[in-house]
Design a protein around this motif. Structure first.
Motif, PDB file in Angstrom:
ATOM      1  N   ILE A 237      26.192  47.266  36.770  1.00  0.00           N
ATOM      2  CA  ILE A 237      27.208  46.000  36.386  1.00  0.00           C
ATOM      3  C   ILE A 237      27.251  44.863  37.325  1.00  0.00           C
ATOM      4  O   ILE A 237      27.074  45.364  38.330  1.00  0.00           O
TER       5      ILE A 237
ATOM      6  N   SER B  26      29.174  41.968  38.660  1.00  0.00           N
ATOM      7  CA  SER B  26      30.199  40.805  38.652  1.00  0.00           C
ATOM      8  C   SER B  26      30.618  39.058  39.414  1.00  0.00           C
ATOM      9  O   SER B  26      29.365  38.552  38.944  1.00  0.00           O
ATOM     10  N   GLY B  27      30.368  39.071  40.418  1.00  0.00           N
ATOM     11  CA  GLY B  27      29.883  38.099  41.659  1.00  0.00           C
ATOM     12  C   GLY B  27      28.538  37.950  41.401  1.00  0.00           C
ATOM     13  O   GLY B  27      27.793  36.894  41.715  1.00  0.00           O
ATOM     14  N   GLY B  28      28.306  38.869  41.891  1.00  0.00           N
ATOM     15  CA  GLY B  28      26.564  39.527  42.111  1.00  0.00           C
ATOM     16  C   GLY B  28      25.915  39.307  43.576  1.00  0.00           C
ATOM     17  O   GLY B  28      25.133  39.314  43.918  1.00  0.00           O
ATOM     18  N   THR B  29      27.632  38.929  44.474  1.00  0.00           N
ATOM     19  CA  THR B  29      26.756  38.603  45.223  1.00  0.00           C
ATOM     20  C   THR B  29      25.949  39.498  47.017  1.00  0.00           C
ATOM     21  O   THR B  29      25.649  39.834  47.409  1.00  0.00           O
ATOM     22  N   ASP B  30      26.596  41.240  46.168  1.00  0.00           N
ATOM     23  CA  ASP B  30      25.885  41.552  47.015  1.00  0.00           C
ATOM     24  C   ASP B  30      24.982  42.903  46.271  1.00  0.00           C
ATOM     25  O   ASP B  30      24.092  43.039  46.554  1.00  0.00           O
ATOM     26  N   LEU B  31      24.893  42.393  44.430  1.00  0.00           N
ATOM     27  CA  LEU B  31      23.937  42.943  43.922  1.00  0.00           C
ATOM     28  C   LEU B  31      22.675  42.321  43.909  1.00  0.00           C
ATOM     29  O   LEU B  31      21.451  42.775  44.432  1.00  0.00           O
TER      30      LEU B  31
ATOM     31  N   GLY C 236      34.153  35.723  55.269  1.00  0.00           N
ATOM     32  CA  GLY C 236      32.857  34.877  54.764  1.00  0.00           C
ATOM     33  C   GLY C 236      32.915  34.074  54.664  1.00  0.00           C
ATOM     34  O   GLY C 236      33.253  33.601  56.044  1.00  0.00           O
TER      35      GLY C 236
ATOM     36  N   THR D 170      33.966  38.884  43.726  1.00  0.00           N
ATOM     37  CA  THR D 170      34.921  39.114  42.624  1.00  0.00           C
ATOM     38  C   THR D 170      35.782  40.314  42.607  1.00  0.00           C
ATOM     39  O   THR D 170      35.223  40.826  44.176  1.00  0.00           O
TER      40      THR D 170
ATOM     41  N   HIS E 171      33.939  44.022  44.325  1.00  0.00           N
ATOM     42  CA  HIS E 171      33.736  44.092  45.884  1.00  0.00           C
ATOM     43  C   HIS E 171      34.166  45.634  46.605  1.00  0.00           C
ATOM     44  O   HIS E 171      34.472  46.161  47.317  1.00  0.00           O
TER      45      HIS E 171
ATOM     46  N   ASP F  19      36.772  43.961  54.679  1.00  0.00           N
ATOM     47  CA  ASP F  19      38.485  43.371  55.327  1.00  0.00           C
ATOM     48  C   ASP F  19      39.782  44.049  54.017  1.00  0.00           C
ATOM     49  O   ASP F  19      40.655  43.808  54.583  1.00  0.00           O
TER      50      ASP F  19
ATOM     51  N   LEU G 234      35.962  49.072  37.195  1.00  0.00           N
ATOM     52  CA  LEU G 234      37.210  48.763  37.415  1.00  0.00           C
ATOM     53  C   LEU G 234      37.585  47.727  37.025  1.00  0.00           C
ATOM     54  O   LEU G 234      37.430  46.528  36.800  1.00  0.00           O
TER      55      LEU G 234
ATOM     56  N   ARG H 226      41.431  40.641  62.247  1.00  0.00           N
ATOM     57  CA  ARG H 226      39.933  41.689  62.755  1.00  0.00           C
ATOM     58  C   ARG H 226      39.676  40.670  63.490  1.00  0.00           C
ATOM     59  O   ARG H 226      40.193  39.785  64.181  1.00  0.00           O
TER      60      ARG H 226
END
Ligand code: FAD
Length: 283
Positions: A31, A33-38, A101, A110, A114, A122, A161, A179
């Motif tokens: 899937i 979504s924002g794609g930042t991790d993928l 970040g 998103t 996340h 966080d 989700l 943090r």
């Protein structure tokens, strides 16, 4: 970063259609979504992306009863700027998001992506402290606590989700988040979120949640009981922070040693509870 292995790209307009692409749990389908991790962490055998931008909601709805519903495609920037989230639990959500970040990341990441990524975070300790729930689609819709979503590894099973739900807030309630990181943009060495609800003159509910231990989140339930019994006086806070240090399990990691993380558990818990007490007194 280019992904030459991607052979198929779907952009379904309904959740049912999206589910038909991911329901068999094939490791080659992801899937998006924002794609930042993928973009950073997708294994090379991923060849199919299912972009959920059209079928999942990206709005924030403040309900009459005081609960808040956040669509899974909502970005952190939209959450940071939302008035209802800004006043929920003394504004703990924007307090946490403003240090997450950097602005470019927050503009695209998103909440759904996340949480589904399920790594050091966080956001998760704050949502656990707020008793948040998530709605997942697995052929039909289910709502569950965020704690259950991770404890039962729902986040690792095929699912979409679709929503995050913040429950009706108690009138006399406040939360705070802290943090500690080497630089403003770095991943945290440790984070803590505390929430206290008052029931008359007594502490009704207490949540003390540590993250980046390096686990996603751990509740300090002994320290929570201590605060429920002894209140939020300075000495009770110091004793609760020591308890939290004893019960939260820390590990060595690339940003901090286990010993230093344990030290941070005590220091951040004490500061966080002191800030919650200040916010409650100011109400
Ligand atoms: C430079 C940088 C700095 C960062 N700093 C921080 C920080 O300080 N604190 C912090 O907490 N995090 C930090 N992060 C992590 C960041 O918050 C996540 O990368 C981001 O939130 C992931 O969201 P996304 O929408 O981009 O997810 P995506 O990359 O689109 O997806 C992530 C994973 O979830 C799956 N997925 C996506 N949407 C859904 C869905 N709706 N249902 C089910 N599965 C889904 C995807 O298949 C993928 O496996 C940082 C990341 C970067 C790159």
């Amino acid at each position: 970063m280019s992904r030459p292995s991607i052979a198929e790209y779907h952009r379904p307009s309904t959740v049912e259609e999206a589910w038909s692409h991911v329901s068999d749990g094939s490791p080659s389908v992801r899937i998006l979504s924002g794609g930042t991790d993928l973009t950073i962490s997708a294994p090379p055998d991923v060849d199919t992306l299912v972009d959920v931008a059209r079928c999942l909601d990206h709005s924030i709805e403040a309900r009459r009863d005081g609960s808040i519903r956040i669509g899974a495609m909502t970005t952190f920037t939209d959450m940071l700027l939302n008035d209802a989230l800004g006043s929920y639990a003394a504004g703990v959500m924007p307090e946490m998001l403003s240090d997450l970040g950097n602005p470019l990341l927050r503009n695209i990441s998103t909440i759904g992506g996340h949480l589904a990524r399920g790594k050091l975070s966080d956001v998760v300790p704050v949502l656990v402290a707020l008793d948040a729930e998530v709605v997942v689609y697995q052929g039909d819709e289910k709502q569950m606590t965020i704690q259950r979503y991770y404890d039962e590894s729902v986040h690792r099973s095929p699912h979409l989700l679709t929503e995050v739900v913040l429950p009706v807030a108690v009138k006399r309630s406040a939360a705070a988040f802290l943090r500690f990181a080497r630089t403003a943009f770095d991943f945290p060495m440790l984070n803590v979120c505390c929430r206290i609800d008052f029931d008359g003159h007594m502490v009704g509910a207490a949540r003390i949640v540590c993250g980046a231990t390096p686990l996603r989140s751990q509740r300090a339930s002994g320290a929570e009981s201590w605060i429920r019994e002894h209140g939020l006086e300075a000495r009770a806070i110091e004793a609760a922070a020591r308890r939290a240090r004893e019960e939260i399990h820390t590990r060595d990691g690339w940003v901090a040693s286990a010993e230093y993380r344990s030290h941070l558990v005590e220091v951040l818990t004490s500061r966080c509870l002191t800030e919650v007490a200040r916010r409650l007194a100011a109400r």
